[in-house]
Structure formats: structure tokens, C-alpha cells
Design a protein around this motif. Structure first.
Motif, PDB file in Angstrom:
ATOM      1  N   ALA A 237       0.835  -1.200   0.000  1.00  0.00           N
ATOM      2  CA  ALA A 237       0.000   0.000   0.000  1.00  0.00           C
ATOM      3  C   ALA A 237       0.870   1.250   0.000  1.00  0.00           C
ATOM      4  CB  ALA A 237      -0.908   0.013   1.225  1.00  0.00           C
ATOM      5  N   PRO A 238       0.441   2.307  -0.715  1.00  0.00           N
ATOM      6  CA  PRO A 238       1.185   3.577  -0.668  1.00  0.00           C
ATOM      7  C   PRO A 238       1.051   4.204   0.713  1.00  0.00           C
ATOM      8  CG  PRO A 238      -0.883   3.873  -1.836  1.00  0.00           C
ATOM      9  CD  PRO A 238      -0.752   2.394  -1.578  1.00  0.00           C
ATOM     10  N   ASP A 239       1.956   5.096   1.038  1.00  0.00           N
ATOM     11  CA  ASP A 239       1.909   5.796   2.322  1.00  0.00           C
ATOM     12  C   ASP A 239       0.831   6.866   2.249  1.00  0.00           C
ATOM     13  OD1 ASP A 239       2.457   6.761   4.841  1.00  0.00           O
ATOM     14  OD2 ASP A 239       4.101   8.044   4.163  1.00  0.00           O
ATOM     15  N   LEU A 240      -0.290   6.610   2.891  1.00  0.00           N
ATOM     16  CA  LEU A 240      -1.436   7.517   2.804  1.00  0.00           C
ATOM     17  C   LEU A 240      -1.826   8.048   4.175  1.00  0.00           C
ATOM     18  CD1 LEU A 240      -3.863   5.640   0.372  1.00  0.00           C
ATOM     19  CD2 LEU A 240      -2.154   7.370  -0.186  1.00  0.00           C
ATOM     20  N   GLY A 241      -2.325   9.286   4.174  1.00  0.00           N
ATOM     21  CA  GLY A 241      -2.919   9.868   5.356  1.00  0.00           C
ATOM     22  C   GLY A 241      -4.432   9.906   5.199  1.00  0.00           C
ATOM     23  N   PRO A 242      -5.121  10.689   6.036  1.00  0.00           N
ATOM     24  CA  PRO A 242      -6.584  10.767   5.949  1.00  0.00           C
ATOM     25  C   PRO A 242      -7.090  11.189   4.578  1.00  0.00           C
ATOM     26  CG  PRO A 242      -5.821  11.711   8.007  1.00  0.00           C
ATOM     27  CD  PRO A 242      -4.595  11.431   7.192  1.00  0.00           C
ATOM     28  N   HIS A 243      -6.384  12.116   3.918  1.00  0.00           N
ATOM     29  CA  HIS A 243      -6.856  12.547   2.606  1.00  0.00           C
ATOM     30  C   HIS A 243      -6.725  11.415   1.597  1.00  0.00           C
ATOM     31  CE1 HIS A 243      -8.581  16.162   1.028  1.00  0.00           C
ATOM     32  NE2 HIS A 243      -7.933  16.026  -0.105  1.00  0.00           N
ATOM     33  N   GLY A 244      -5.745  10.540   1.800  1.00  0.00           N
ATOM     34  CA  GLY A 244      -5.620   9.381   0.938  1.00  0.00           C
ATOM     35  C   GLY A 244      -6.795   8.431   1.090  1.00  0.00           C
ATOM     36  N   LEU A 245      -7.300   8.271   2.329  1.00  0.00           N
ATOM     37  CA  LEU A 245      -8.497   7.456   2.526  1.00  0.00           C
ATOM     38  C   LEU A 245      -9.705   8.108   1.870  1.00  0.00           C
ATOM     39  CD1 LEU A 245      -8.465   5.992   6.161  1.00  0.00           C
ATOM     40  CD2 LEU A 245      -7.928   4.877   3.996  1.00  0.00           C
ATOM     41  N   ARG A 246      -9.748   9.429   1.897  1.00  0.00           N
ATOM     42  CA  ARG A 246     -10.836  10.165   1.230  1.00  0.00           C
ATOM     43  C   ARG A 246     -10.781   9.914  -0.283  1.00  0.00           C
ATOM     44  NH1 ARG A 246     -14.086  14.875   1.688  1.00  0.00           N
ATOM     45  NH2 ARG A 246     -13.743  16.496   0.121  1.00  0.00           N
ATOM     46  N   HIS A 247      -9.568  10.002  -0.854  1.00  0.00           N
ATOM     47  CA  HIS A 247      -9.399   9.700  -2.277  1.00  0.00           C
ATOM     48  C   HIS A 247      -9.828   8.264  -2.575  1.00  0.00           C
ATOM     49  CE1 HIS A 247      -7.544  13.457  -3.070  1.00  0.00           C
ATOM     50  NE2 HIS A 247      -6.364  13.181  -2.556  1.00  0.00           N
ATOM     51  N   SER A 248      -9.419   7.351  -1.708  1.00  0.00           N
ATOM     52  CA  SER A 248      -9.741   5.942  -1.930  1.00  0.00           C
ATOM     53  C   SER A 248     -11.243   5.706  -1.885  1.00  0.00           C
ATOM     54  CB  SER A 248      -9.038   5.070  -0.881  1.00  0.00           C
ATOM     55  OG  SER A 248      -7.634   5.224  -0.941  1.00  0.00           O
ATOM     56  N   ALA A 249     -11.916   6.309  -0.908  1.00  0.00           N
ATOM     57  CA  ALA A 249     -13.364   6.139  -0.793  1.00  0.00           C
ATOM     58  C   ALA A 249     -14.070   6.648  -2.043  1.00  0.00           C
ATOM     59  CB  ALA A 249     -13.876   6.875   0.448  1.00  0.00           C
ATOM     60  N   ALA A 250     -13.664   7.819  -2.531  1.00  0.00           N
ATOM     61  CA  ALA A 250     -14.298   8.385  -3.729  1.00  0.00           C
ATOM     62  C   ALA A 250     -14.047   7.507  -4.944  1.00  0.00           C
ATOM     63  CB  ALA A 250     -13.762   9.792  -3.977  1.00  0.00           C
ATOM     64  N   THR A 251     -12.821   7.033  -5.093  1.00  0.00           N
ATOM     65  CA  THR A 251     -12.479   6.187  -6.239  1.00  0.00           C
ATOM     66  C   THR A 251     -13.255   4.881  -6.215  1.00  0.00           C
ATOM     67  OG1 THR A 251     -10.260   7.141  -6.300  1.00  0.00           O
ATOM     68  CG2 THR A 251     -10.574   5.050  -7.436  1.00  0.00           C
ATOM     69  N   HIS A 252     -13.352   4.260  -5.046  1.00  0.00           N
ATOM     70  CA  HIS A 252     -14.049   2.984  -4.946  1.00  0.00           C
ATOM     71  C   HIS A 252     -15.555   3.154  -5.155  1.00  0.00           C
ATOM     72  CE1 HIS A 252     -10.464   1.483  -2.310  1.00  0.00           C
ATOM     73  NE2 HIS A 252     -10.152   1.641  -3.582  1.00  0.00           N
ATOM     74  N   LEU A 253     -16.103   4.290  -4.749  1.00  0.00           N
ATOM     75  CA  LEU A 253     -17.519   4.571  -5.013  1.00  0.00           C
ATOM     76  C   LEU A 253     -17.780   4.664  -6.508  1.00  0.00           C
ATOM     77  CD1 LEU A 253     -18.295   7.202  -2.230  1.00  0.00           C
ATOM     78  CD2 LEU A 253     -19.521   5.055  -2.571  1.00  0.00           C
ATOM     79  N   LEU A 254     -16.925   5.401  -7.205  1.00  0.00           N
ATOM     80  CA  LEU A 254     -17.112   5.557  -8.645  1.00  0.00           C
ATOM     81  C   LEU A 254     -16.908   4.243  -9.377  1.00  0.00           C
ATOM     82  CD1 LEU A 254     -15.360   9.012  -9.137  1.00  0.00           C
ATOM     83  CD2 LEU A 254     -17.782   8.517  -9.487  1.00  0.00           C
ATOM     84  N   GLU A 255     -15.901   3.478  -8.951  1.00  0.00           N
ATOM     85  CA  GLU A 255     -15.673   2.190  -9.583  1.00  0.00           C
ATOM     86  C   GLU A 255     -16.822   1.220  -9.317  1.00  0.00           C
ATOM     87  OE1 GLU A 255     -11.883   1.031  -8.038  1.00  0.00           O
ATOM     88  OE2 GLU A 255     -10.789   1.994  -9.664  1.00  0.00           O
ATOM     89  N   GLY A 256     -17.546   1.435  -8.232  1.00  0.00           N
ATOM     90  CA  GLY A 256     -18.693   0.598  -7.915  1.00  0.00           C
ATOM     91  C   GLY A 256     -19.972   1.042  -8.590  1.00  0.00           C
TER      92      GLY A 256
END
Length: 297
Positions: A237-256
């Protein structure tokens, strides 16, 4: 000049609804400009050549394009306000052009990496240690809702509607919104409220939902540290902070299959163009998969 800056700060806070962080950043930019201009006593000294020379000096010193863009916005907002309130005769900043910031694609977790990281947080909370319970809730809520870390730490107990599984929060620009969360986050929340928060609660806790080790409201820096440590438990996993989790949540929503405007509302973006950055992430990922898997890629 100090009176002008104080009045401008009040305008940003009370009329524009800007956050204290934004106000501090804008005032810092303006003080930098005034220092470059030789601490003038009159706003009329801030001519267009002076503004352009200040930005050019910033660029030569290696300031990032995103920072230059923000500093340009600060000056344009200030000079427009000064003209509108009669402090200057002309709006010199109106002709100041901001450099276009490079929009880089954010790093995100793969869904399986997110599952591993959240599973590690859940395992750490299994012994009902109050700090581990809190840390589990931090990562679950950030990933489940896509909210900002400042919004997370500002939540009060009464901002949570358990029956509807939503949180009510105040975002950027004073905009209110309601964001849903799922069953895993609800389980983490109930464990924290039953076994974690009562242990850490103290005189300074107030209504805060998330508490620090000393009983006060959780500091965003502690939440960032928690996310970095939790994400590091997922291999690759890349080194992510809270904003990285925000990016991940948005990306996974769109991919879903989520609608772009729904994601915009969840994230609290003022404009759809900001949310559209995440469509670029999904397209890049689709292209990479196509290149690897298609026989005629």
C-alpha cells in the motif's frame, strides 16, 4: 495597513464563511506581499507591476504552482474587497493571472488493501483497549464516509444518527451536509461509545465524539498518525494519510457505479470539476488493466 488586514480577516470569516485555516493562509500571503513592497502605508502602492514582481520572485524561489495559485487568489480577493469597500480606487489584482496548477492523480488504496488495513485496525481493537477502539473508529469512519480529517475531529456525539446511520457535519465554507456510513463503521462506533470513550472521558471532553489520550477532543495530527500506521499494515500500500483514505473512498464509489454528483455531495465539493478528478483515477486504472489483459492492447 494592520487595520486593513484585520478588517479583511473579519470579511473572510463572517461574510465569506472561510475557515480559520484559510484566513491564516491568506493573511500570511498578504504579509509576504507587503514585505516585498517595502511595507507601504497606502494600498495604492500595490500596483500591478508590484504584484507581478512579487509572484515572479516567489516562482524563482521554487514555490510550488499550487501555492502560487493560492497566493494569487488571496491577492485578487483582497484587492477586490479593497475596491468594493472604498479603500482603493481600482482593483489592481483583477488583471493578475494565476498560474495553472498541475493536477496530479492522487494515490489510492486498492479495495483489497483497504480491507486488509481496516481488518488490522479491527484486530487491534479486539481487546477493547480504548485508544485502539478509537483508532479503529477513525479509519472506519474516514473510509466509510470520505470526510475530511478536520470534519471528523469536529464531530460531536449528537452529530451521529444511529438509526439512519448518518453523520451531520459542517464542511468548508460553512456548508452543512449529511453523510451515510456502513455497518462496519457502526459496529466500531458502538464499541467506542460503550468501551472506549467512557474510559478516556474527562473534564475537557465536552460533547466531542473522538477523544485524545488526555480526554480532550482528538487532534487531527493524532488522526493522521493513526491512518499512516494503519495503512502501512497492508502489503504494497502507498503511504497515505486521511486525505488518501478520502481519495480511496471516492475512487471505490465511482468504480462501484456511484453517480458523480452523488459523490460530489458526499465529499462536500463546491464544484463538480473537483470531483471529476476521481474519474481520471478510475480511467487510468482501467487503461492499466486493459494494457495488461487485452491481447491487442
Amino acid at each position: 495597513m494592520a487595520d486593513h488586514l484585520a478588517a479583511f480577516a473579519r470579511h473572510l470569516l463572517l461574510e465569506r464563511g472561510r475557515s480559520e485555516h484559510t484566513v491564516r493562509a491568506y493573511l500570511g500571503d498578504l504579509r509576504s506581499l507587503l514585505a516585498h513592497a517595502g511595507e507601504p502605508a497606502d494600498l495604492g502602492a500595490l500596483t500591478l507591476p508590484v504584484l507581478r514582481a512579487w509572484l515572479a520572485e516567489q516562482a524563482r524561489s521554487g514555490v510550488a504552482r499550487t501555492t502560487l495559485a493560492r497566493r494569487t487568489a488571496a491577492v485578487r480577493t483582497f484587492t477586490a474587497w479593497a475596491r468594493r469597500t472604498g479603500r482603493t480606487e481600482t482593483d489592481t489584482g483583477a488583471r493578475l493571472v494565476a498560474p495553472r496548477a498541475h493536477r496530479t492523480l492522487p494515490a489510492v488504496l486498492r479495495p483489497e488493501q483497504a480491507a486488509i488495513a481496516l481488518g488490522a485496525a479491527a484486530a487491534g481493537a479486539a481487546q477493547l483497549d480504548p485508544v485502539a477502539l478509537r483508532d479503529h473508529l477513525v479509519v472506519e469512519l474516514l473510509y466509510a464516509t470520505g470526510i475530511r480529517v478536520g470534519e471528523l475531529c469536529a464531530l460531536d456525539v449528537d452529530d451521529v444518527d444511529h438509526g439512519r446511520r448518518v453523520v451531520r457535519l459542517l464542511g468548508k465554507g460553512g456548508r452543512e451536509r449529511t453523510v451515510p456510513y456502513g455497518v462496519p463503521a457502526e459496529r466500531a462506533l458502538r464499541q467506542w461509545l460503550a468501551h472506549g470513550r467512557p474510559v478516556l472521558e474527562g473534564e475537557n471532553s465536552g460533547a466531542a465524539l473522538l477523544l485524545g489520550a488526555r480526554g480532550g477532543r482528538l487532534d487531527p495530527r493524532a488522526a493522521r498518525r493513526t491512518v499512516h500506521e494503519t495503512v502501512a499494515s497492508a502489503p504494497g500500500a502507498p503511504d497515505l494519510g486521511p486525505h488518501g483514505l478520502r481519495h480511496s473512498a471516492a475512487t471505490h464509489l465511482l468504480e462501484g457505479g456511484a453517480d458523480l454528483r452523488v459523490v460530489q455531495e458526499l465529499l462536500g465539493h463546491a464544484t463538480l470539476s473537483t470531483t471529476q478528478l476521481y474519474t481520471h483515477v478510475t480511467v487510468e486504472r482501467l487503461r492499466a488493466v486493459h494494457d495488461r489483459a487485452h491481447p491487442r492492447a
